[in-house]
Design an enzyme around this catalytic site. Structure first.
Site: not given
Length: 238
Positions: A30, A42, A152
């Site tokens: 991530h 994010h 992401c």
């Protein structure tokens, strides 16, 4: 930047850094933009999402911070309207290890990193521009989440470079996506070359070579189908 790991200490972070943390036993990572004061912006799957229609939809339940019954004393409740959120560094890491994504790496080092999603040949813009993009997108969104085209890592790379892939029908900027797609694709494309030799080592070297070439050519720093887009134009498009 280490050859085997991009792991860093919190004390070395500066606003504008692209950071990431591995999830699900190192299956995927991530990514986000560190903006200072232990805060990270994010892009998560909490907003609208285009599903893949594959097992990934079951595996990647959420790329965002781990949800807990006990609210974080630092983070504000997230408005789950478009998936771009601001959270503390602890929530972003979700008990994982901190790594920093590297930019403007030399080709040899890029290819030595066999797994994508850790570095790029592209050059980063200045930190203040990176932070401006991240905060602007926090307020205006980054479109629908898509594992292969708008995830992401795509968000973080755009914040750092301002580069977008022109053709929305192809995969995005994500190095992780290139690795997932490029591995099987390279194996298929290398079949004719592998047939030239019956040596197992030669076949393996041919397949690995094809994979490295596919990663290099698909990197955001080398692709021909990218364009620099201002963050204001980006949000108007989406």
């Amino acid at each position: 930047m280490g050859l085997l790991s991009n792991r860093v200490e919190r004390s070395s972070l500066k606003p504008g850094d692209h950071i990431y943390s591995w999830r699900a036993a190192y299956i995927y990572a991530h990514h986000g933009i560190y903006v200072g004061d232990d805060k990270v912006i994010h892009f998560t799957r909490r907003g609208q999402e285009v599903g893949t229609g594959t097992a990934l939809d079951l595996l990647l339940v959420s790329s965002g911070p781990t949800r807990s019954h006990a609210p974080c004393p630092t983070c504000l409740p997230a408005e789950e309207c478009h998936g771009v959120i601001l959270s503390c560094l602890n929530c972003f890491l979700a008990c994982g290890i901190l790594y920093r994504f590297e930019y403007d790496v030399n080709p040899a080092l890029f290819l030595a990193k066999a797994r994508g999603g850790t570095c790029t040949l592209a050059v980063s813009d200045s930190d203040d521009v990176v932070i401006h993009r991240a905060k602007y997108i926090l307020d205006n969104g980054f479109g629908c989440y898509n594992v292969f085209k708008n995830n992401c890592e795509d968000f973080a790379i755009y914040c750092k470079t301002g580069l977008l892939v022109l053709d929305q029908n192809t995969m995005g900027q994500s190095g992780q996506t290139v690795s997932i797609i490029g591995g099987p694709l390279a194996a298929i494309l290398s079949i004719p070359l592998c047939l030239v030799t019956t040596n197992v080592c030669g076949m393996a070297a041919t397949a690995i070579g094809a994979y490295c070439v596919s990663r290099y050519c698909a990197d955001i720093g080398k692709r021909w189908d990218v364009v620099k887009v201002s963050v204001e134009d980006l949000t108007r498009r989406r």
